[in-house]
Design a protein around this motif. Structure first.
Motif, PDB file in Angstrom:
ATOM      1  N   GLU A 242      22.668 -95.776-106.612  1.00  0.00           N
ATOM      2  CA  GLU A 242      23.433 -97.017-106.791  1.00  0.00           C
ATOM      3  C   GLU A 242      23.444 -97.859-105.527  1.00  0.00           C
ATOM      4  OE1 GLU A 242      27.146 -96.988-109.134  1.00  0.00           O
ATOM      5  OE2 GLU A 242      27.036 -94.816-108.939  1.00  0.00           O
ATOM      6  N   GLY A 243      23.794 -99.122-105.708  1.00  0.00           N
ATOM      7  CA  GLY A 243      24.194 -99.965-104.588  1.00  0.00           C
ATOM      8  C   GLY A 243      23.115-100.643-103.787  1.00  0.00           C
ATOM      9  N   GLU A 244      21.869-100.607-104.246  1.00  0.00           N
ATOM     10  CA  GLU A 244      20.805-101.257-103.478  1.00  0.00           C
ATOM     11  C   GLU A 244      20.417-102.582-104.134  1.00  0.00           C
ATOM     12  OE1 GLU A 244      19.203-100.465-100.589  1.00  0.00           O
ATOM     13  OE2 GLU A 244      20.709 -98.908-100.342  1.00  0.00           O
ATOM     14  N   ASN A 245      20.249-103.618-103.297  1.00  0.00           N
ATOM     15  CA  ASN A 245      19.734-104.899-103.768  1.00  0.00           C
ATOM     16  C   ASN A 245      18.261-104.953-103.383  1.00  0.00           C
ATOM     17  OD1 ASN A 245      19.340-107.519-104.573  1.00  0.00           O
ATOM     18  ND2 ASN A 245      20.186-108.398-102.695  1.00  0.00           N
ATOM     19  N   TYR A 246      17.386-104.724-104.347  1.00  0.00           N
ATOM     20  CA  TYR A 246      15.985-104.502-104.000  1.00  0.00           C
ATOM     21  C   TYR A 246      15.248-105.803-103.682  1.00  0.00           C
ATOM     22  CZ  TYR A 246      17.207 -99.878-105.607  1.00  0.00           C
ATOM     23  OH  TYR A 246      17.820 -98.663-105.747  1.00  0.00           O
ATOM     24  N   ASN A 247      15.078-106.723-104.614  1.00  0.00           N
ATOM     25  CA  ASN A 247      14.457-108.023-104.373  1.00  0.00           C
ATOM     26  C   ASN A 247      13.238-107.929-103.445  1.00  0.00           C
ATOM     27  OD1 ASN A 247      14.079-110.764-104.533  1.00  0.00           O
ATOM     28  ND2 ASN A 247      15.554-111.251-102.929  1.00  0.00           N
ATOM     29  N   TYR A 248      12.242-107.160-103.872  1.00  0.00           N
ATOM     30  CA  TYR A 248      11.096-106.862-103.019  1.00  0.00           C
ATOM     31  C   TYR A 248      10.188-108.067-102.770  1.00  0.00           C
ATOM     32  CZ  TYR A 248      12.431-102.042-104.071  1.00  0.00           C
ATOM     33  OH  TYR A 248      13.116-100.869-104.195  1.00  0.00           O
ATOM     34  N   LEU A 456       0.180 -96.679 -96.738  1.00  0.00           N
ATOM     35  CA  LEU A 456       1.261 -97.056 -95.832  1.00  0.00           C
ATOM     36  C   LEU A 456       2.542 -96.406 -96.333  1.00  0.00           C
ATOM     37  CD1 LEU A 456       0.451-100.875 -95.530  1.00  0.00           C
ATOM     38  CD2 LEU A 456      -0.263 -99.047 -93.975  1.00  0.00           C
ATOM     39  N   ILE A 457       3.211 -95.655 -95.468  1.00  0.00           N
ATOM     40  CA  ILE A 457       4.415 -94.889 -95.823  1.00  0.00           C
ATOM     41  C   ILE A 457       5.616 -95.515 -95.131  1.00  0.00           C
ATOM     42  CG2 ILE A 457       5.514 -92.613 -95.769  1.00  0.00           C
ATOM     43  CD1 ILE A 457       2.638 -91.443 -95.420  1.00  0.00           C
ATOM     44  N   GLY A 458       6.715 -95.669 -95.867  1.00  0.00           N
ATOM     45  CA  GLY A 458       7.928 -96.242 -95.288  1.00  0.00           C
ATOM     46  C   GLY A 458       9.073 -95.252 -95.244  1.00  0.00           C
ATOM     47  N   LYS A 459      10.123 -95.621 -94.524  1.00  0.00           N
ATOM     48  CA  LYS A 459      11.347 -94.812 -94.496  1.00  0.00           C
ATOM     49  C   LYS A 459      12.057 -94.955 -95.847  1.00  0.00           C
ATOM     50  CE  LYS A 459      12.980 -97.194 -90.962  1.00  0.00           C
ATOM     51  NZ  LYS A 459      12.166 -98.428 -90.814  1.00  0.00           N
ATOM     52  N   ASP A 465       9.147-102.977 -95.884  1.00  0.00           N
ATOM     53  CA  ASP A 465       8.273-102.839 -94.709  1.00  0.00           C
ATOM     54  C   ASP A 465       6.831-102.573 -95.127  1.00  0.00           C
ATOM     55  OD1 ASP A 465      10.290-103.219 -92.831  1.00  0.00           O
ATOM     56  OD2 ASP A 465      10.829-101.098 -92.797  1.00  0.00           O
ATOM     57  N   ILE A 466       6.635-101.639 -96.078  1.00  0.00           N
ATOM     58  CA  ILE A 466       5.263-101.320 -96.470  1.00  0.00           C
ATOM     59  C   ILE A 466       4.643-102.457 -97.280  1.00  0.00           C
ATOM     60  CG2 ILE A 466       5.540 -98.812 -96.321  1.00  0.00           C
ATOM     61  CD1 ILE A 466       5.834 -98.719 -99.373  1.00  0.00           C
ATOM     62  N   ILE A 467       5.468-103.153 -98.071  1.00  0.00           N
ATOM     63  CA  ILE A 467       4.961-104.301 -98.833  1.00  0.00           C
ATOM     64  C   ILE A 467       4.536-105.417 -97.881  1.00  0.00           C
ATOM     65  CG2 ILE A 467       5.688-106.188-100.362  1.00  0.00           C
ATOM     66  CD1 ILE A 467       7.342-104.032-101.904  1.00  0.00           C
ATOM     67  N   ARG A 468       5.338-105.662 -96.868  1.00  0.00           N
ATOM     68  CA  ARG A 468       5.003-106.732 -95.899  1.00  0.00           C
ATOM     69  C   ARG A 468       3.703-106.418 -95.172  1.00  0.00           C
ATOM     70  NH1 ARG A 468       7.251-108.103 -90.432  1.00  0.00           N
ATOM     71  NH2 ARG A 468       8.650-106.334 -90.647  1.00  0.00           N
ATOM     72  N   ALA A 469       3.560-105.165 -94.714  1.00  0.00           N
ATOM     73  CA  ALA A 469       2.342-104.781 -93.997  1.00  0.00           C
ATOM     74  C   ALA A 469       1.133-104.812 -94.935  1.00  0.00           C
ATOM     75  CB  ALA A 469       2.501-103.396 -93.389  1.00  0.00           C
ATOM     76  N   ALA A 470       1.314-104.328 -96.161  1.00  0.00           N
ATOM     77  CA  ALA A 470       0.212-104.312 -97.129  1.00  0.00           C
ATOM     78  C   ALA A 470      -0.217-105.729 -97.490  1.00  0.00           C
ATOM     79  CB  ALA A 470       0.626-103.553 -98.380  1.00  0.00           C
TER      80      ALA A 470
END
Length: 478
Positions: A242-248, A456-459, A465-470
């Motif tokens: 719960e509780g995450e605002n994803y908006n990738y 690309l692996i993220g925390k 982070d991985i989407i931005r780098a990709a």
């Protein structure tokens, strides 16, 4: 104009701007499947009538302004271990050859609410057990880049369908790399999200603590748009967070300046194909030239990932697959005397060799006298692997490496040597053990013309982070 060669978002824009109708898009996709799928075998079920009816329904909703999703009206395919109401969901297995779920998985409901048109169910390794999509009861899938080679697995049908332009995007599931590795082999993009960010309700389980649904598409933007739709809390799934605002989509920015990227030294060592190594290092240099800080570091704990993964996954599979016994649904042997023989003959006839192998391994490691020696020890290694990644992410924003140690092997090579097939998951399984997000995207081809995958692996919750780098790397390739 060849509609099927458009990206999912490009087609979505054309539909929204009324340049193309949903029905035209669906018919074009169905024609492509009819023309190509006899060669590739990406599909177990093609939902022609349902897709055409759904296309008309979605067009009406778009015309009335009731759907505003960027992917409304875009045809897509779902891996055949994700439940679809009223449509066969087989897991690529004889034992579920006639199973028709009475409900949709949560991810399917979310896609339908966003105006998706499901065109069919994709072929896969039986119960997601395999790395080549050769263990399917419904026949092997072939790599669209070269039909003498495998598409990867277990989501090989999904990856091959996207690569062969038989679907604009797909859903797969990833237990130890089953989205990322076939994406690598087929030259498409696939995202394995953080465990718990996408509902597993309606996903037929292989290993419940590791399985995660994710998108596969032709580029990073398409994958991100799908991930935005399917992410979010689901009360039906006890592992949902719960509780995450994803908006990738806000991460689709061409900027990696000062991003800290670590490359584990072991990822570039023994066992890695030279052409794959060259492709990965070239991709790292691209990101370095764009302002990222790239350096190598030690991550020795991943050396133990393969044995820990196969002990845990097989143990959970042994438990999860015990429900298929010929009593309530699925395949039932015709000739039996008594309940014990019904169980025995149904399971012997209904499961393939790879599923039987993993269930037997699982039963062994959970048995009295071996639980402490194998399963409990594997859980301790899993915790250590998570700690190792947590420590690495204190210094780095993302971790870069290959998706697989080589490009796609030839059909038949891996099945003849299961241990070699298991070792091919060396770069992917640790991500599942630690519950982390990761993306695979193309970074060139080898001398045979087969795609190379960059991982690309993220925390935890580090998808942006991985989407931005990709995305930044993808933009540099044009």
């Amino acid at each position: 104009m060849d509609l099927t060669s458009l990206s999912a978002l490009e087609l979505g824009r054309k539909i929204k701007n009324k340049e193309i109708t949903v029905e035209e898009a669906v018919r074009a996709q169905l024609e492509q499947i009819k023309a190509k799928d006899k060669e590739y075998n990406c599909y177990i079920t093609v939902m022609e009538e349902d897709a055409l009816a759904r296309g008309k329904e979605v067009q009406q909703l778009i015309d009335k302004g009731k759907i505003d999703s960027p992917l409304a009206g875009v045809p897509m395919v779902i891996k055949d271990n994700i439940c679809t109401k009223g449509t066969k969901t087989t897991c690529g297995s004889k034992i579920l050859y006639n199973f028709i779920p009475p409900y949709n998985a949560t991810v399917v409901e979310k896609l339908l609410n966003a105006g998706a048109v499901v065109i069919g169910k994709a072929n896969m390794d039986e119960f997601a057990m395999g790395s080549t999509t050769e263990t399917s009861y419904f026949g092997e899938t072939k790599n669209p880049h070269n039909t003498e080679y495998v598409p990867g697995g277990s989501s090989g049908g999904s990856a091959a369908a996207v690569a062969a332009e038989e679907a604009f995007y797909a859903l797969g599931s990833d237990t130890g790399g089953s989205i990322r590795q076939p994406s690598s082999f087929c030259g498409v993009t696939g995202i394995k999200p953080t465990y718990g960010t996408v509902s597993r309700y309606g996903l037929i389980a292989y290993a419940s603590s590791l399985d995660q649904i994710g998108p596969m598409a032709r580029n990073v933007s398409d994958c991100t748009a799908v991930l935005d739709i399917i992410s979010g809390y689901d009360s039906k799934d006890s592992t949902s967070l719960e509780g995450e605002n994803y908006n990738y989509t806000e991460a689709l920015v061409d900027d990696v300046k000062n991003m800290k990227i670590g490359i584990p030294k072991g990822y570039l060592g023994k066992g890695l194909d030279e052409e794959v190594r060259a492709g990965i290092l070239s991709a790292a240099n691209v990101l370095r030239e764009k302002g990222a800080i790239v350096e190598e570091f030690e991550l020795d704990v991943v050396d133990y990932a393969i044995p820990a993964y196969y002990v845990i996954a097989s143990a959970e599979a042994s438990s999860n697959l015990s429900r298929y016994d010929g009593v309530k649904y699925g395949y039932r042997t015709e000739d039996f005397e008594g309940l014990q023989e019904l169980y025995k003959k149904t399971r012997s006839e209904g499961f393939g060799n790879e599923a039987k192998r993993r269930m037997m391994i699982g039963a062994f490691v959970l048995s009295s006298g071996y639980y402490e020696a194998y399963y409990k020890k594997a859980l301790k290694v899993k915790a250590r692997i998570k700690e190792g990644f947590d420590k690495a992410f204190e210094k780095y924003d993302i971790i870069l490496g290959p998706t697989a140690p080589s490009t796609a092997p030839k059909l038949g090579e891996s099945l003849s040597d299961p241990l070699k097939m298991y070792l091919g998951d060396i770069y992917t399984v640790s991500v599942n053990l630690a519950g982390l997000p990761a993306i695979s995207l193309p970074c060139g081809t080898d001398s045979k013309g087969l795609p190379i995958g960059l991982q690309l692996i993220g925390k935890h919750f580090g998808e942006k982070d991985i989407i931005r780098a990709a995305y930044s790397y993808e933009q540099s390739k044009g």
